[in-house]
Every structure is written in C-alpha cells, then in structure tokens.
Design a protein around this motif. Structure first.
Motif, mmCIF file in Angstrom:
data_model
loop_
_atom_site.group_PDB
_atom_site.id
_atom_site.type_symbol
_atom_site.label_atom_id
_atom_site.label_comp_id
_atom_site.label_asym_id
_atom_site.label_seq_id
_atom_site.Cartn_x
_atom_site.Cartn_y
_atom_site.Cartn_z
ATOM 1 N N THR A 117 0.833 -1.206 0.000
ATOM 2 C CA THR A 117 0.000 0.000 0.000
ATOM 3 C C THR A 117 0.867 1.255 0.000
ATOM 4 O OG1 THR A 117 -1.877 1.084 1.093
ATOM 5 C CG2 THR A 117 -0.241 0.052 2.522
ATOM 6 N N ASP A 118 0.230 2.406 -0.163
ATOM 7 C CA ASP A 118 0.922 3.698 -0.150
ATOM 8 C C ASP A 118 0.468 4.506 1.076
ATOM 9 O OD1 ASP A 118 1.816 2.947 -2.649
ATOM 10 O OD2 ASP A 118 0.384 4.216 -3.732
ATOM 11 N N ALA A 119 1.327 5.421 1.522
ATOM 12 C CA ALA A 119 1.006 6.206 2.713
ATOM 13 C C ALA A 119 -0.177 7.144 2.489
ATOM 14 C CB ALA A 119 2.229 7.009 3.147
ATOM 15 N N ASP A 120 -0.396 7.561 1.250
ATOM 16 C CA ASP A 120 -1.465 8.535 0.996
ATOM 17 C C ASP A 120 -2.730 7.876 0.455
ATOM 18 O OD1 ASP A 120 -0.318 7.785 -1.384
ATOM 19 O OD2 ASP A 120 -0.435 9.769 -2.295
ATOM 20 N N ALA A 121 -2.874 6.575 0.724
ATOM 21 C CA ALA A 121 -4.063 5.861 0.243
ATOM 22 C C ALA A 121 -4.826 5.322 1.443
ATOM 23 C CB ALA A 121 -3.625 4.710 -0.640
ATOM 24 N N TYR A 139 -9.241 5.066 -1.274
ATOM 25 C CA TYR A 139 -9.351 6.489 -1.586
ATOM 26 C C TYR A 139 -7.958 7.070 -1.632
ATOM 27 C CZ TYR A 139 -14.134 5.509 -0.591
ATOM 28 O OH TYR A 139 -15.376 4.945 -0.645
ATOM 29 N N GLU A 140 -7.676 7.724 -2.730
ATOM 30 C CA GLU A 140 -6.327 8.272 -2.903
ATOM 31 C C GLU A 140 -6.422 9.784 -2.861
ATOM 32 O OE1 GLU A 140 -4.529 7.145 -6.601
ATOM 33 O OE2 GLU A 140 -2.565 7.014 -5.679
ATOM 34 N N VAL A 141 -5.506 10.427 -2.145
ATOM 35 C CA VAL A 141 -5.503 11.888 -2.184
ATOM 36 C C VAL A 141 -4.701 12.337 -3.405
ATOM 37 C CG1 VAL A 141 -5.836 12.422 0.251
ATOM 38 C CG2 VAL A 141 -3.572 11.884 -0.550
ATOM 39 N N GLN A 142 -5.064 13.490 -3.909
ATOM 40 C CA GLN A 142 -4.335 14.055 -5.048
ATOM 41 C C GLN A 142 -3.276 14.975 -4.490
ATOM 42 O OE1 GLN A 142 -4.855 12.989 -7.913
ATOM 43 N NE2 GLN A 142 -6.936 13.215 -8.654
ATOM 44 N N ARG A 143 -2.061 14.766 -4.888
ATOM 45 C CA ARG A 143 -1.027 15.697 -4.431
ATOM 46 C C ARG A 143 0.043 15.828 -5.493
ATOM 47 N NH1 ARG A 143 2.167 11.983 0.013
ATOM 48 N NH2 ARG A 143 2.762 10.381 -1.430
ATOM 49 N N GLY A 144 0.848 16.869 -5.358
ATOM 50 C CA GLY A 144 1.908 17.121 -6.326
ATOM 51 C C GLY A 144 1.342 17.511 -7.673
#
Ligand code: GDD
Ligand code: MN
Length: 370
Positions: free
Chosen positions: A141-145, A250-255
């Motif tokens: 997994t990813d930290a921002d998910a 749920y993924e946040v949008q960043r960058g």
C-alpha cells in the motif's frame, strides 16, 4: 488525389482509435461485468496478513495511514505491519515510532534504509526478509491511500480460492469528481477482465498477494517494475490477478498531477513491453485466456495513442487544405474536449501515454518526487 488518401488514412486511424476501446468497453460491461466470479469464495476467512508500507517523506499522512489500518474490521492478531522508510528527512520514522508507542496492541515493525533507492527496491527488500514467512497474504500500500474499513475483510475472502494469487482494490479519489467518472470507466473494465481471468493493470494503493505463490515464482525486479507488472507476471504464471469491486481505496491528489500521470503511464508501458518476456525468461509462462486480455490492453496502451496522434496531425494538415469535413471534425473534437469530461480525460490519458513512452527512453522513473 493525395488529399483523398490522407483523408481516408486520417479517418481510419481516428475510427480505430475510438471504436476499439468503445467496443471492448461495451462488450465487457454487457457480458462480463454482471457475470459471476467463478471463484470459490469463503466468507469469514481470516488469513494472516502482512502489510508492507514503503515511505519516503510521508509526515503529512503516515499517522493517519496507520490509524486507517488499525481501524480495519479485521482481527488485529492477524495483522502485521512493516513500514520501510528510505531516509525520510521530514520526521516520518519518528512519527511511526510515536504511533508504535501509542498502539502497542498491533504488531508493527519499522525498517530504516539510509539511502533512498525507490519504492520497488524497498518493497523487494522487505519481501526477501524472513519476517514475511509467517504470513499468508502480503499487502502492498501507499502512505497517501486510505482503505474502506471493510477492505481487508472483503479482500481476504477471494484468497480462499486456490487459483487467486493477487487481488487489487478499486480506486476512488477524494474531492475530485471528474477523476471519478474516468475511474468508474476503468474500474468496470478492470473488474470485467478479472472475471474473465485477470487484469494486467493493478493499483498500488492496495494490492494483495498470496505469499506462498510469490515465494515460489518470485516477482519482476526489472527497473520500473511496479504494481501492474507484479500482477501481470503472476497472471502469466496461470494464476488469477484480479481487481474486485467490493474493496475501495481512496487516494488523495497531491503534487503535479500531470507529472504523476506521465510516470504512472511510463510504468504501465514498461509492464506491457517487458513483463511477458520476463515471465518467459523465468520459465513460468502458461497460456491462458489472460493472453487475449493482454493483447487488447497491449494494443490500447502501446499502439492506440499513436493512432490519435497520427490522425490529429493528418486532420490538421487537411484543415489547412480547407477540407470541410476535417475542419468540422476538429471543431467537434475541440467542443467535446470542453463539454465532454470523459472524452477530455481520455485524450489526456493518450497524451500521458505518448509522453510516458518517449520519457522511457531517458529514464524509467524508479525514484520520483511527489
Ligand atoms: N521506502 C520507499 N522508498 N518508499 C517510497 C519511495 C522510496 O524511495 N518512493 C516513494 N515511496 C512510497 C511513498 O512514500 C508512498 O507511500 C508510495 O511509495 C507511493 O508513492 P507516491 O509518491 O504516493 O506515488 P503515487 O501516488 O504516484 O503512486 C502510484 O504510482 C506508483 C508508480 O508510479 C501508486 O500506484 C504506487 O503504488 C505506484 O508504485
Ligand atoms: Mn500517492
């Protein structure tokens, strides 16, 4: 005369570019999306899960992410977390330690690498560690998910079938509706492909593997290998690598979204260019129905974007020669870009794939900025 030939070419490319994916989509949506899984699913199945969370400078999210895992409707005794941090400079690992002190009832280990070598290397390092041995399922997994609270529970049941080796969740984005329209389109395609056999494109924010199987056949390690090449490799070995529609991330949008999408495109392209060869080289390749899905997706990823580019160039040339139909088509295209969101997302995706294709000649983006 020349104009006539150019005209026919321009429209043939445009026609193919549009009809192949549309026919494929409607075929899948009509015949496969409503179909049964053809998998023996056991509910109340609680395998031992090891969650691998690679981090680089994730101070903004890490605490919330660990809380999110903690809040899963899943027996805590069957969850273990390994955070592998690669030289974060923003205090990520201190936050992990703080979380560990405050949550003593959950089994969590922090591995620190001094140098940043990219997500793939970090994940492979953990997988080669014997700490992985006592788990049934390995989850990446990813930290921002952030997972739906029933994600692990719903996901686990698919693994009760002996042929299922990889399960990925469907993605939703937080506060971005246009992105969701486009995602729904892809979620339908991926889930349908999974019902046939497997889908070659997987979602890194939540991807689960049967530990025994990856131990037996390994995982791709070529530069740029990622979620999708892991899944495709295993599907080539004859196992199912599926995306399911009752597990949400749920993924946040960043960058910078364009940069990120070009990099994602690069990795998906590398998957289609390298994974099948890699599977054959490793002598695990078996021919199944996955081969047909692979070929269609290969066409859609590697070839089809160029059809759009070629037809647009030819169309522009024709417009210069005052060809009325070409001018009309270009205006129609431009209007659709403005008013038809799905079309816009589609065209952008084609552009990302073209850029990704070219960028791969220079770098495989193994390490990236957010
Ligand atoms: N340990 C380690 N080392 N972790 C890393 C490194 C690294 O060098 N680089 C990135 N990560 C971690 C991030 O901290 C995050 O938890 C995760 O890997 C994904 O990175 P993001 O920066 O959030 O990338 P993304 O949102 O675009 O990720 C998507 O694309 C990647 C491939 O381009 C996801 O689908 C990823 O799973 C996928 O690998
Ligand atoms: Mn991310």
């Amino acid at each position: 005369m020349i104009v006539n030939k150019v005209f026919i070419l321009a429209f043939t490319f445009l026609f193919l570019h549009i009809t192949v994916p549309i026919l494929y989509y409607y075929y899948l949506k009509t015949y496969w999306y409503p179909a049964n899984w053809n998998i023996s699913i056991k509910n109340n199945f609680y395998p031992k899960i090891l969650i691998i969370l690679p981090t680089f400078n994730e101070a903004d999210y890490i605490y919330k992410k660990l809380d999110n895992i903690r809040n899963q409707d899943y027996p805590k005794t069957n969850i273990k977390i390994i955070v592998i941090d690669s030289g974060s400079t923003d205090g990520t690992s201190d936050l992990v330690k703080k979380w560990m002190r405050n949550n003593k009832d959950i089994n969590i280990i922090l591995i620190k690498e001094n140098k940043r070598r990219g997500k793939l290397k970090a994940v492979l390092t953990v997988l080669s560690n014997k700490l992985v041995k006592d788990s049934d399922i390995v989850v990446l997994t990813d930290a921002d998910a952030f997972w739906d609270s029933k994600a692990l529970l719903n996901l686990a049941k698919y693994f009760s079938d002996p042929t299922v080796a990889v399960v990925t969740g469907s993605i939703a984005y937080i506060n971005d509706n246009s992105e969701n329209i486009y995602r729904n389109f892809y979620n339908i395609v991926r889930v349908s492909e999974s019902k046939i056999h497997s889908t070659p494109i997987h979602n890194g924010p939540l991807q689960a593997f049967k530990r025994e199987i990856i131990e037996k056949i390994g995982l791709p390690t070529f530069a740029g290998a990622d979620d999708s090449s892991f899944a495709s490799y295993i599907a080539f070995a004859g196992f199912r690598a599926i995306q399911v529609d009752d597990v949400f991330v749920y993924e946040v949008q960043r960058g910078n979204p364009h940069q990120r999408k070009i990099r994602r495109a690069q990795h998906v392209i590398l998957n289609f260019l390298l994974t099948k060869k890699y599977a054959k080289k490793k002598k695990i390749y078996k021919r199944t129905n996955f081969e047909i899905i692979w070929r269609i997706e290969w066409f859609l990823t590697i070839i089809n974007p160029w059809f759009l580019l070629i037809s647009s160039c030819l169309m522009a040339y024709l417009a210069f020669t005052s060809n009325v139909v070409a001018i009309f088509t270009l205006i129609l295209g431009a209007l659709s870009l403005i008013f038809f969101n799905l079309f816009k997302m589609w065209v952008f995706q084609q552009i990302y794939l073209l850029f990704g294709f070219i960028k791969n000649f220079f770098t495989r983006s193994e390490i990236w900025e957010k």
